[in-house]
Design a protein around this motif. Structure first.
Motif, PDB file in Angstrom:
ATOM      1  N   ARG A  60      72.803  27.512  32.560  1.00 23.11           N
ATOM      2  CA  ARG A  60      71.601  27.247  30.811  1.00 23.11           C
ATOM      3  C   ARG A  60      72.188  25.889  30.296  1.00 23.11           C
ATOM      4  O   ARG A  60      71.432  25.385  29.671  1.00 23.11           O
ATOM      5  N   ALA A  61      73.147  26.488  29.408  1.00 24.82           N
ATOM      6  CA  ALA A  61      73.822  25.207  29.183  1.00 24.82           C
ATOM      7  C   ALA A  61      73.637  23.959  29.327  1.00 24.82           C
ATOM      8  O   ALA A  61      73.593  22.897  28.552  1.00 24.82           O
ATOM      9  N   ARG A  62      73.739  23.358  30.942  1.00 22.04           N
ATOM     10  CA  ARG A  62      73.243  22.165  31.368  1.00 22.04           C
ATOM     11  C   ARG A  62      71.892  21.667  30.512  1.00 22.04           C
ATOM     12  O   ARG A  62      72.407  20.358  30.445  1.00 22.04           O
ATOM     13  N   ASN A  63      71.056  22.548  30.318  1.00 24.21           N
ATOM     14  CA  ASN A  63      70.393  21.963  29.380  1.00 24.21           C
ATOM     15  C   ASN A  63      70.230  21.166  28.526  1.00 24.21           C
ATOM     16  O   ASN A  63      69.825  20.126  27.951  1.00 24.21           O
ATOM     17  N   LEU A  64      71.179  21.860  27.352  1.00 23.71           N
ATOM     18  CA  LEU A  64      71.585  21.038  26.175  1.00 23.71           C
ATOM     19  C   LEU A  64      72.048  19.562  26.419  1.00 23.71           C
ATOM     20  O   LEU A  64      72.050  18.749  25.491  1.00 23.71           O
ATOM     21  N   VAL A  65      73.143  19.411  26.955  1.00 22.67           N
ATOM     22  CA  VAL A  65      73.415  18.137  27.538  1.00 22.67           C
ATOM     23  C   VAL A  65      72.393  17.365  27.926  1.00 22.67           C
ATOM     24  O   VAL A  65      72.085  15.521  27.917  1.00 22.67           O
ATOM     25  N   GLU A  66      71.513  17.429  28.721  1.00 21.65           N
ATOM     26  CA  GLU A  66      70.657  17.015  29.732  1.00 21.65           C
ATOM     27  C   GLU A  66      69.645  15.672  28.211  1.00 21.65           C
ATOM     28  O   GLU A  66      69.287  15.323  27.931  1.00 21.65           O
ATOM     29  N   ARG A  67      69.475  17.566  27.590  1.00 24.42           N
ATOM     30  CA  ARG A  67      68.503  17.280  25.883  1.00 24.42           C
ATOM     31  C   ARG A  67      69.080  15.833  25.215  1.00 24.42           C
ATOM     32  O   ARG A  67      68.310  14.861  24.429  1.00 24.42           O
ATOM     33  N   LEU A  68      70.441  16.034  24.627  1.00 24.82           N
ATOM     34  CA  LEU A  68      71.334  15.246  24.402  1.00 24.82           C
ATOM     35  C   LEU A  68      71.241  13.836  24.524  1.00 24.82           C
ATOM     36  O   LEU A  68      71.649  12.499  24.231  1.00 24.82           O
ATOM     37  N   TRP A  69      71.384  13.371  25.710  1.00 25.52           N
ATOM     38  CA  TRP A  69      71.273  12.490  26.518  1.00 25.52           C
ATOM     39  C   TRP A  69      69.994  11.892  26.904  1.00 25.52           C
ATOM     40  O   TRP A  69      69.819  10.528  26.513  1.00 25.52           O
ATOM     41  N   CYS A  70      68.927  13.002  26.003  1.00 24.01           N
ATOM     42  CA  CYS A  70      67.770  12.114  26.484  1.00 24.01           C
ATOM     43  C   CYS A  70      67.503  11.437  24.949  1.00 24.01           C
ATOM     44  O   CYS A  70      66.661  10.172  25.131  1.00 24.01           O
ATOM     45  N   LEU A  72      69.534   9.918  22.925  1.00 19.46           N
ATOM     46  CA  LEU A  72      70.199   9.151  22.868  1.00 19.46           C
ATOM     47  C   LEU A  72      70.103   7.911  23.790  1.00 19.46           C
ATOM     48  O   LEU A  72      69.697   7.085  23.492  1.00 19.46           O
ATOM     49  N   LYS A  73      69.492   7.952  24.429  1.00 17.96           N
ATOM     50  CA  LYS A  73      68.381   6.717  25.170  1.00 17.96           C
ATOM     51  C   LYS A  73      67.972   6.083  24.314  1.00 17.96           C
ATOM     52  O   LYS A  73      66.577   5.431  25.045  1.00 17.96           O
ATOM     53  N   ASP A  74      66.931   7.095  23.241  1.00 13.96           N
ATOM     54  CA  ASP A  74      66.194   6.544  22.479  1.00 13.96           C
ATOM     55  C   ASP A  74      66.429   5.004  21.693  1.00 13.96           C
ATOM     56  O   ASP A  74      66.600   4.261  20.884  1.00 13.96           O
ATOM     57  N   TRP A  75      68.333   5.115  21.849  1.00 14.40           N
ATOM     58  CA  TRP A  75      69.247   3.768  21.061  1.00 14.40           C
ATOM     59  C   TRP A  75      68.794   2.798  21.545  1.00 14.40           C
ATOM     60  O   TRP A  75      69.518   3.017  23.138  1.00 14.40           O
ATOM     61  N   ARG A  76      68.560   1.892  21.296  1.00 16.81           N
ATOM     62  CA  ARG A  76      68.383   1.014  22.806  1.00 16.81           C
ATOM     63  C   ARG A  76      69.574   0.604  23.398  1.00 16.81           C
ATOM     64  O   ARG A  76      69.975   0.068  24.273  1.00 16.81           O
ATOM     65  N   ARG A  77      70.540   0.301  22.331  1.00 21.01           N
ATOM     66  CA  ARG A  77      72.263   0.417  22.451  1.00 21.01           C
ATOM     67  C   ARG A  77      72.638   0.867  23.633  1.00 21.01           C
ATOM     68  O   ARG A  77      73.859   0.614  24.894  1.00 21.01           O
ATOM     69  N   ILE A  78      72.347   2.236  23.885  1.00 21.87           N
ATOM     70  CA  ILE A  78      72.351   2.818  24.860  1.00 21.87           C
ATOM     71  C   ILE A  78      72.136   3.195  26.008  1.00 21.87           C
ATOM     72  O   ILE A  78      72.705   2.775  26.562  1.00 21.87           O
ATOM     73  N   MET A  90      81.496   4.226  24.501  1.00 25.79           N
ATOM     74  CA  MET A  90      81.363   5.747  23.896  1.00 25.79           C
ATOM     75  C   MET A  90      81.587   5.828  22.127  1.00 25.79           C
ATOM     76  O   MET A  90      81.384   6.864  21.943  1.00 25.79           O
ATOM     77  N   ALA A  91      82.385   4.839  21.513  1.00 26.21           N
ATOM     78  CA  ALA A  91      81.866   4.935  20.411  1.00 26.21           C
ATOM     79  C   ALA A  91      80.533   4.560  19.219  1.00 26.21           C
ATOM     80  O   ALA A  91      80.158   5.103  19.314  1.00 26.21           O
ATOM     81  N   GLY A  92      79.972   4.096  20.647  1.00 23.59           N
ATOM     82  CA  GLY A  92      78.524   3.883  20.539  1.00 23.59           C
ATOM     83  C   GLY A  92      77.659   5.725  20.718  1.00 23.59           C
ATOM     84  O   GLY A  92      76.827   6.124  19.865  1.00 23.59           O
ATOM     85  N   ILE A  99      74.757  10.452  14.007  1.00 23.80           N
ATOM     86  CA  ILE A  99      73.789  10.233  13.200  1.00 23.80           C
ATOM     87  C   ILE A  99      72.236  11.108  13.905  1.00 23.80           C
ATOM     88  O   ILE A  99      71.318  11.556  12.992  1.00 23.80           O
ATOM     89  N   THR A 100      71.872  11.476  15.818  1.00 25.58           N
ATOM     90  CA  THR A 100      71.056  12.006  15.725  1.00 25.58           C
ATOM     91  C   THR A 100      70.945  13.855  15.098  1.00 25.58           C
ATOM     92  O   THR A 100      69.861  13.582  15.057  1.00 25.58           O
ATOM     93  N   PHE A 101      71.997  14.172  15.365  1.00 28.26           N
ATOM     94  CA  PHE A 101      72.951  15.522  14.777  1.00 28.26           C
ATOM     95  C   PHE A 101      72.473  15.670  13.806  1.00 28.26           C
ATOM     96  O   PHE A 101      71.696  16.411  13.628  1.00 28.26           O
TER      97      PHE A 101
END
Length: 104
Positions: A60-70, A72-78, A90-92, A99-101
């Motif tokens: 169930r903790a895998r969900n947190l990582v999936e939501r984080l990447w979702c 982060l993909k709002d940032w065009r650079r990523i 990775m620095a980006g 910033i998102t947090f």
């Protein structure tokens, strides 16, 4: 799925648990993870006759990582991976995650 054993071998000693979805449920991948001395947290596919038990709480903790990447993909650079070097990318990712947090 064909690259998974090579990636697991390259990350030797860097993880205690490997969490993946049903798509990575194969005997070869499970054996590669267990050879590293790590715990396998992969739910069994429906086609398995005898389901293999796994840690549901860790899965169930895998969900947190999936939501984080979702997020982060709002940032065009990523999302488009403009950076040529992995360290710059990775620095980006780290900067955008902070910033998102901070902003939410």
């Amino acid at each position: 799925m064909t690259m998974a054993p090579a990636l697991i071998e390259a990350a030797a000693g860097r993880f205690d648990k490997l969490i993946a979805d049903r798509g990575y449920d194969s005997n070869a991948i499970r054996a590669a993870i267990q050879n590293q001395g790590a715990e396998v947290v992969i739910p069994a596919t429906r086609s398995r006759k005898a389901p293999i038990p796994y840690d549901r709480g860790a899965y169930r903790a895998r969900n947190l990582v999936e939501r984080l990447w979702c997020r982060l993909k709002d940032w065009r650079r990523i999302a488009t991976r403009y950076d040529k070097l992995a360290t710059n990318y990775m620095a980006g990712v780290f900067l955008d995650a902070a910033i998102t947090f901070w902003c939410n």
